[in-house]
Design a protein around this motif. Sequence first.
Motif, mmCIF file in Angstrom:
data_model
loop_
_atom_site.group_PDB
_atom_site.id
_atom_site.type_symbol
_atom_site.label_atom_id
_atom_site.label_comp_id
_atom_site.label_asym_id
_atom_site.label_seq_id
_atom_site.Cartn_x
_atom_site.Cartn_y
_atom_site.Cartn_z
ATOM 1 N N THR A 132 -28.065 2.918 -7.550
ATOM 2 C CA THR A 132 -29.046 1.945 -7.056
ATOM 3 C C THR A 132 -28.536 1.065 -5.918
ATOM 4 O OG1 THR A 132 -28.367 0.439 -8.831
ATOM 5 C CG2 THR A 132 -30.294 1.833 -9.241
ATOM 6 N N THR A 133 -27.249 1.059 -5.645
ATOM 7 C CA THR A 133 -26.727 0.245 -4.538
ATOM 8 C C THR A 133 -25.834 1.095 -3.649
ATOM 9 O OG1 THR A 133 -24.696 -0.467 -5.679
ATOM 10 C CG2 THR A 133 -26.686 -1.798 -6.018
ATOM 11 N N ARG A 134 -25.790 0.735 -2.386
ATOM 12 C CA ARG A 134 -24.809 1.359 -1.501
ATOM 13 C C ARG A 134 -23.415 1.036 -2.015
ATOM 14 N NH1 ARG A 134 -25.654 -0.127 4.624
ATOM 15 N NH2 ARG A 134 -23.754 1.097 4.701
ATOM 16 N N ALA A 135 -22.522 1.993 -1.875
ATOM 17 C CA ALA A 135 -21.151 1.793 -2.328
ATOM 18 C C ALA A 135 -20.436 0.797 -1.418
ATOM 19 C CB ALA A 135 -20.413 3.121 -2.341
ATOM 20 N N TYR A 136 -19.419 0.146 -1.986
ATOM 21 C CA TYR A 136 -18.514 -0.687 -1.195
ATOM 22 C C TYR A 136 -17.100 -0.196 -1.449
ATOM 23 C CZ TYR A 136 -15.357 -4.338 0.156
ATOM 24 O OH TYR A 136 -14.301 -4.996 0.715
ATOM 25 N N SER A 137 -16.366 0.054 -0.393
ATOM 26 C CA SER A 137 -14.989 0.523 -0.526
ATOM 27 C C SER A 137 -14.066 -0.296 0.357
ATOM 28 C CB SER A 137 -14.880 2.002 -0.136
ATOM 29 O OG SER A 137 -13.522 2.406 -0.100
ATOM 30 N N ASN A 138 -12.915 -0.691 -0.220
ATOM 31 C CA ASN A 138 -11.871 -1.345 0.567
ATOM 32 C C ASN A 138 -10.732 -0.382 0.878
ATOM 33 O OD1 ASN A 138 -10.664 -1.053 -1.915
ATOM 34 N ND2 ASN A 138 -10.246 -3.235 -2.234
ATOM 35 N N GLY A 139 -10.979 0.913 0.650
ATOM 36 C CA GLY A 139 -9.962 1.919 0.886
ATOM 37 C C GLY A 139 -9.129 2.240 -0.333
ATOM 38 N N VAL A 140 -9.203 1.395 -1.364
ATOM 39 C CA VAL A 140 -8.466 1.612 -2.608
ATOM 40 C C VAL A 140 -9.424 1.864 -3.770
ATOM 41 C CG1 VAL A 140 -6.810 0.624 -4.234
ATOM 42 C CG2 VAL A 140 -6.586 0.157 -1.789
ATOM 43 N N VAL A 141 -10.474 1.055 -3.837
ATOM 44 C CA VAL A 141 -11.470 1.158 -4.901
ATOM 45 C C VAL A 141 -12.856 1.190 -4.274
ATOM 46 C CG1 VAL A 141 -12.489 0.000 -6.909
ATOM 47 C CG2 VAL A 141 -10.014 -0.029 -6.582
ATOM 48 N N VAL A 142 -13.732 2.032 -4.812
ATOM 49 C CA VAL A 142 -15.120 2.080 -4.375
ATOM 50 C C VAL A 142 -15.991 1.559 -5.526
ATOM 51 C CG1 VAL A 142 -15.328 4.520 -5.038
ATOM 52 C CG2 VAL A 142 -16.994 3.507 -3.485
ATOM 53 N N ILE A 143 -16.921 0.653 -5.207
ATOM 54 C CA ILE A 143 -17.738 -0.022 -6.211
ATOM 55 C C ILE A 143 -19.204 0.286 -5.957
ATOM 56 C CG2 ILE A 143 -18.368 -2.268 -7.203
ATOM 57 C CD1 ILE A 143 -15.650 -3.312 -6.192
ATOM 58 N N PHE A 144 -19.958 0.564 -7.027
ATOM 59 C CA PHE A 144 -21.374 0.901 -6.896
ATOM 60 C C PHE A 144 -22.059 0.656 -8.231
ATOM 61 C CE2 PHE A 144 -18.747 4.537 -7.839
ATOM 62 C CZ PHE A 144 -19.344 5.106 -8.945
ATOM 63 N N ALA A 145 -23.380 0.573 -8.202
ATOM 64 C CA ALA A 145 -24.166 0.317 -9.413
ATOM 65 C C ALA A 145 -25.087 1.490 -9.701
ATOM 66 C CB ALA A 145 -24.983 -0.961 -9.272
ATOM 67 N N SER A 146 -25.418 1.650 -10.983
ATOM 68 C CA SER A 146 -26.311 2.709 -11.436
ATOM 69 C C SER A 146 -27.479 2.096 -12.200
ATOM 70 C CB SER A 146 -25.549 3.693 -12.325
ATOM 71 O OG SER A 146 -26.437 4.558 -13.007
ATOM 72 N N ARG A 147 -28.582 2.819 -12.252
ATOM 73 C CA ARG A 147 -29.741 2.345 -13.012
ATOM 74 C C ARG A 147 -29.487 2.374 -14.514
ATOM 75 N NH1 ARG A 147 -34.611 0.947 -11.393
ATOM 76 N NH2 ARG A 147 -34.285 1.808 -9.305
ATOM 77 N N ASN A 193 -27.752 -5.778 -19.117
ATOM 78 C CA ASN A 193 -28.856 -5.297 -19.943
ATOM 79 C C ASN A 193 -29.898 -4.537 -19.139
ATOM 80 O OD1 ASN A 193 -27.757 -6.506 -22.261
ATOM 81 N ND2 ASN A 193 -28.740 -8.466 -21.794
ATOM 82 N N THR A 194 -29.993 -4.836 -17.857
ATOM 83 C CA THR A 194 -30.975 -4.191 -16.986
ATOM 84 C C THR A 194 -30.299 -3.755 -15.692
ATOM 85 O OG1 THR A 194 -31.580 -6.387 -16.149
ATOM 86 C CG2 THR A 194 -32.960 -5.469 -17.894
ATOM 87 N N PRO A 195 -30.957 -2.900 -14.914
ATOM 88 C CA PRO A 195 -30.302 -2.364 -13.713
ATOM 89 C C PRO A 195 -29.981 -3.414 -12.660
ATOM 90 C CG PRO A 195 -32.207 -1.033 -14.329
ATOM 91 C CD PRO A 195 -32.254 -2.264 -15.172
ATOM 92 N N ILE A 196 -28.962 -3.112 -11.881
ATOM 93 C CA ILE A 196 -28.628 -3.872 -10.679
ATOM 94 C C ILE A 196 -29.187 -3.081 -9.506
ATOM 95 C CG2 ILE A 196 -26.764 -4.702 -9.199
ATOM 96 C CD1 ILE A 196 -25.054 -4.934 -11.750
ATOM 97 N N THR A 197 -30.272 -3.576 -8.917
ATOM 98 C CA THR A 197 -30.903 -2.866 -7.808
ATOM 99 C C THR A 197 -30.714 -3.577 -6.472
ATOM 100 O OG1 THR A 197 -33.004 -3.948 -8.324
ATOM 101 C CG2 THR A 197 -32.640 -1.775 -9.268
ATOM 102 N N ALA A 198 -30.356 -4.856 -6.505
ATOM 103 C CA ALA A 198 -30.101 -5.588 -5.262
ATOM 104 C C ALA A 198 -28.746 -5.181 -4.693
ATOM 105 C CB ALA A 198 -30.123 -7.091 -5.525
ATOM 106 N N PRO A 199 -28.612 -5.082 -3.376
ATOM 107 C CA PRO A 199 -27.306 -4.791 -2.788
ATOM 108 C C PRO A 199 -26.261 -5.826 -3.211
ATOM 109 C CG PRO A 199 -29.040 -4.578 -1.147
ATOM 110 C CD PRO A 199 -29.677 -5.169 -2.362
ATOM 111 N N LEU A 200 -25.006 -5.390 -3.255
ATOM 112 C CA LEU A 200 -23.914 -6.264 -3.662
ATOM 113 C C LEU A 200 -23.505 -7.179 -2.509
ATOM 114 C CD1 LEU A 200 -21.701 -3.573 -5.428
ATOM 115 C CD2 LEU A 200 -23.405 -5.067 -6.480
ATOM 116 N N ALA A 201 -23.038 -8.373 -2.848
ATOM 117 C CA ALA A 201 -22.457 -9.283 -1.858
ATOM 118 C C ALA A 201 -20.951 -9.334 -2.103
ATOM 119 C CB ALA A 201 -23.069 -10.672 -1.975
ATOM 120 N N ILE A 202 -20.172 -9.222 -1.043
ATOM 121 C CA ILE A 202 -18.724 -9.107 -1.160
ATOM 122 C C ILE A 202 -18.048 -10.286 -0.482
ATOM 123 C CG2 ILE A 202 -16.738 -7.638 -0.712
ATOM 124 C CD1 ILE A 202 -18.753 -6.341 -2.562
#
Length: 235
Positions: free
Chosen positions: A63-78, A99-108
């Motif tokens: 549900t969100t675009r991935a974020y990667s710092n080159g070591v770890v990639v972070i993303f959310a699922s429904r 308890n419910t999905p994360i559909t908003a893009p992440l802020a880093i």
Amino acid sequence: IKLPSLPSVGPATDDHHIYIGSLDGSIYSYELRKIDELYRKRMLPQWSYQAMRWRYRTGKEITTRAYSNGVVVIFASRDGSLYAVEVAERLLKWQFETNTPITAPLAITEDALVAASENYYVYCLDRRNGLVRWEFASGFPIRKAPIVISEDLYILPDHGGLFNLTVRSGAEKWERAGISDLLAATKSRLFCSDETGNIVLLQRSTGRLLGSLPLRPFSVRLENDRTDRLFLATP
């Protein structure tokens, strides 16, 4: 590149890989150098699979675009989870469940990430281990991306107005009802859309209304997080 599954979000990159989330709950990692090599040999899209480094499968669509710092990639699922996977070996580093999905893009930020969930909560997590630093209940589902500007965090719940929190502690500084979008900011002012379609100017430190611009016909509006310019257009 020919993808093995329909994408559900836009692609994301770091210096060496591109990450694509899909409707089947998978996130795919492709090696940019191998893509370039195949392209120069005119082997794309037929040989796209050779550029795939790994695939990580979750329970439901990404549900969100991935974020990667080159070591770890972070993303959310429904499936209600936020995942952090090692870039090199595809190993799960940590998982955070809501308890419910994360559909908003992440802020880093430099050392944290902010995730807004449809269960009305905003979570600030340590990027290294996924531990919760603080959480904030907005009272409404949140489907728009949290916005970080310096030490300020702005939250826009559905029909819930605009909340200004401190990034470090999650303490609420002020709340302004009737705001639907944050368009741009300066050091002292915020430029927003209200629920009637006007452009409103708010004092950044207090949320106090400074004025409004009756620009309802200009309903196509770019949310600009890079400069203080307003970009507006008619349909």
